[in-house]
Design a protein around this motif. Structure first.
Motif, PDB file in Angstrom:
ATOM      1  N   GLY A  55       0.797  -1.224   0.000  1.00 54.91           N
ATOM      2  CA  GLY A  55       0.000   0.000   0.000  1.00 54.91           C
ATOM      3  C   GLY A  55       0.826   1.268   0.000  1.00 54.91           C
ATOM      4  O   GLY A  55       0.338   2.331   0.401  1.00 54.91           O
TER       5      GLY A  55
ATOM      6  N   ASP B 239      -4.837   4.130   1.384  1.00 54.37           N
ATOM      7  CA  ASP B 239      -5.876   3.379   2.086  1.00 54.37           C
ATOM      8  C   ASP B 239      -6.332   2.202   1.234  1.00 54.37           C
ATOM      9  O   ASP B 239      -6.079   2.144   0.017  1.00 54.37           O
ATOM     10  N   ASP B 240      -7.004   1.246   1.851  1.00 57.27           N
ATOM     11  CA  ASP B 240      -7.400   0.009   1.174  1.00 57.27           C
ATOM     12  C   ASP B 240      -8.325   0.260  -0.016  1.00 57.27           C
ATOM     13  O   ASP B 240      -8.188  -0.370  -1.068  1.00 57.27           O
ATOM     14  N   GLU B 241      -9.273   1.193   0.141  1.00 58.82           N
ATOM     15  CA  GLU B 241     -10.222   1.453  -0.937  1.00 58.82           C
ATOM     16  C   GLU B 241      -9.529   2.056  -2.165  1.00 58.82           C
ATOM     17  O   GLU B 241      -9.866   1.726  -3.309  1.00 58.82           O
TER      18      GLU B 241
ATOM     19  N   LEU C   4      -6.396   1.529  -2.947  1.00 60.06           N
ATOM     20  CA  LEU C   4      -5.622   0.425  -3.528  1.00 60.06           C
ATOM     21  C   LEU C   4      -6.518  -0.460  -4.391  1.00 60.06           C
ATOM     22  O   LEU C   4      -6.122  -0.896  -5.476  1.00 60.06           O
ATOM     23  N   LYS C   5      -7.753  -0.733  -3.906  1.00 55.21           N
ATOM     24  CA  LYS C   5      -8.698  -1.526  -4.705  1.00 55.21           C
ATOM     25  C   LYS C   5      -9.028  -0.810  -6.014  1.00 55.21           C
ATOM     26  O   LYS C   5      -9.139  -1.424  -7.075  1.00 55.21           O
TER      27      LYS C   5
END
Length: 380
Positions: free
Chosen positions: A225, A258-260, A262-263
């Motif tokens: 990330g 952040d994870d979102e 990265l998605k």
């Protein structure tokens, strides 16, 4: 005595001219003549001749007599552009051609007075040019070079008084949390996933648009990330697209995503490979740029501005620029309670003074609560 001669022009009309001997050049020893033509009447030619002789008698043959501000700029730019980045040289040329040359480019350098410069600065200010301090500094810098080259005896622009900026002149623009959420809802509805990926990364990383346009897939570790920023897209002469190192060492940094986000980037990488393969481009190479045009070439710096204008116009959103997403990112981080030093490092600021300026603009309501915070902490 110099003769005023009548002659016929190509269009058949008549005009007057003279070619006067004005003396021997003190440095070259050559005879010096001055030719002037195109006068409609003999009287006009006689007046021009008298003024010419008077001017030479007062100023001699010095280059200062006819040297224009544009001549000085060309000398300065040739010298100065060798010591700055191409993008900086491009901005100098752009600002000069758009704002300075039309105003004083043709002025005889030695005849430019302080009042001329002051009127110009005031005109820039009254016209609403927020960059007027930069334009003033540019002219000062050019004239400083003229002083060093002994082409002028003074720097009139340096003596001007810069108009005091209004409080709203430097007010930072940004989206609130609610406005940002609404923006991305509109972006989803718009249906262009490349746009969505770009602005998601822009808003949630705090990076500059030039930094994102220079990103390659190898710069984002989709596992850890981390996004590595170590280059930027700049514009050179003739609108060339250049990949350069950032201006300051602090701009080279690693940003946690952040994870979102990265998605979002992972989905865009899959879509890019599929879409561009249909156009004949293999984009699976780690050195592939993340955001490119339909020819898989680097985008122009102005391209994200056009994307944003489409969204703002289509959904009647508050008008901001791509750079204002950086302000938005900083403001929301600060409102979330993130330490100013952390925000400064994340944005790649050279020091916290820049971040402090943002803090003073976006959190006045927090400053008003300072007294209550202190009282609650002390307990009475």
């Amino acid at each position: 005595m110099t003769q005023i001669n009548k002659y016929t022009k190509k269009d058949g009309s008549t005009a007057y001219m003279f070619n006067v001997y004005v003396g021997r050049h003190p440095h070259t020893g050559k005879n010096v003549y001055r030719k002037r033509q195109g006068f409609k009447t003999k009287k006009q030619a006689q007046i021009a001749l008298a003024k010419l002789l008077e001017d030479i008698e007062e100023n001699g043959f010095s280059k200062k007599r006819t040297f224009t501000f544009d001549d000085l700029y060309r000398m300065w730019f040739t010298h100065h552009s060798e010591n700055v980045k191409p993008s900086t040289a491009y901005n100098y040329e752009r600002y000069y051609k758009k704002y300075v040359e039309p105003e004083i480019g043709s002025y005889v350098l030695a005849k430019i007075k302080v009042i001329d410069c002051q009127n110009l600065v005031d005109k820039w200010y009254k016209s609403g040019f927020k960059i007027y301090p930069h334009l003033r500094r540019l002219v000062i810098q050019i004239m400083k070079y003229g002083l060093a080259m002994e082409l002028i005896d003074d720097n009139p622009m340096a003596k001007t008084i810069a108009p005091r900026q209004k409080k709203d002149d430097d007010k930072l623009e940004f989206y609130t949390k609610e406005e940002l959420i609404h923006f991305f809802n509109c972006l989803k509805d718009f249906g262009n996933y490349k746009y969505f990926a770009f602005f998601r990364l822009l808003a949630f990383s705090g990076a500059r648009k030039g930094e994102l346009l220079a990103l390659q897939w190898e710069d984002i570790d989709l596992t850890s990330g981390k996004m590595t920023i170590q280059k930027t897209l700049s514009r050179g002469s003739n609108d060339a697209r250049l990949i350069l190192t950032p201006k300051t060492s602090s701009s080279k940094r690693s940003v946690a995503l952040d994870d979102e986000t990265l998605k979002t980037m992972l989905k865009w990488r899959t879509m890019q490979r599929s879409d561009y393969l249909q156009m004949g481009f293999n984009t699976s190479n780690p050195e592939q740029y993340i955001f490119t045009d339909r020819k898989n070439e680097l985008l122009y710096l102005t391209t994200p501005n056009r994307w944003l204008d489409k969204i703002i116009t289509a959904y009647k959103l508050p008008k901001i620029s791509p750079h204002h997403f950086r302000h938005t990112h900083a403001s929301l981080l600060l409102q979330a309670g993130v330490n100013i030093k952390e925000v400064s490092e994340r944005l790649g600021h050279s020091d916290t003074l820049i971040t402090d300026k943002i803090y003073s603009h976006v959190m006045p309501e927090e400053a008003e609560k300072t007294g209550d915070k202190f009282a609650r902490f002390v307990g009475f």
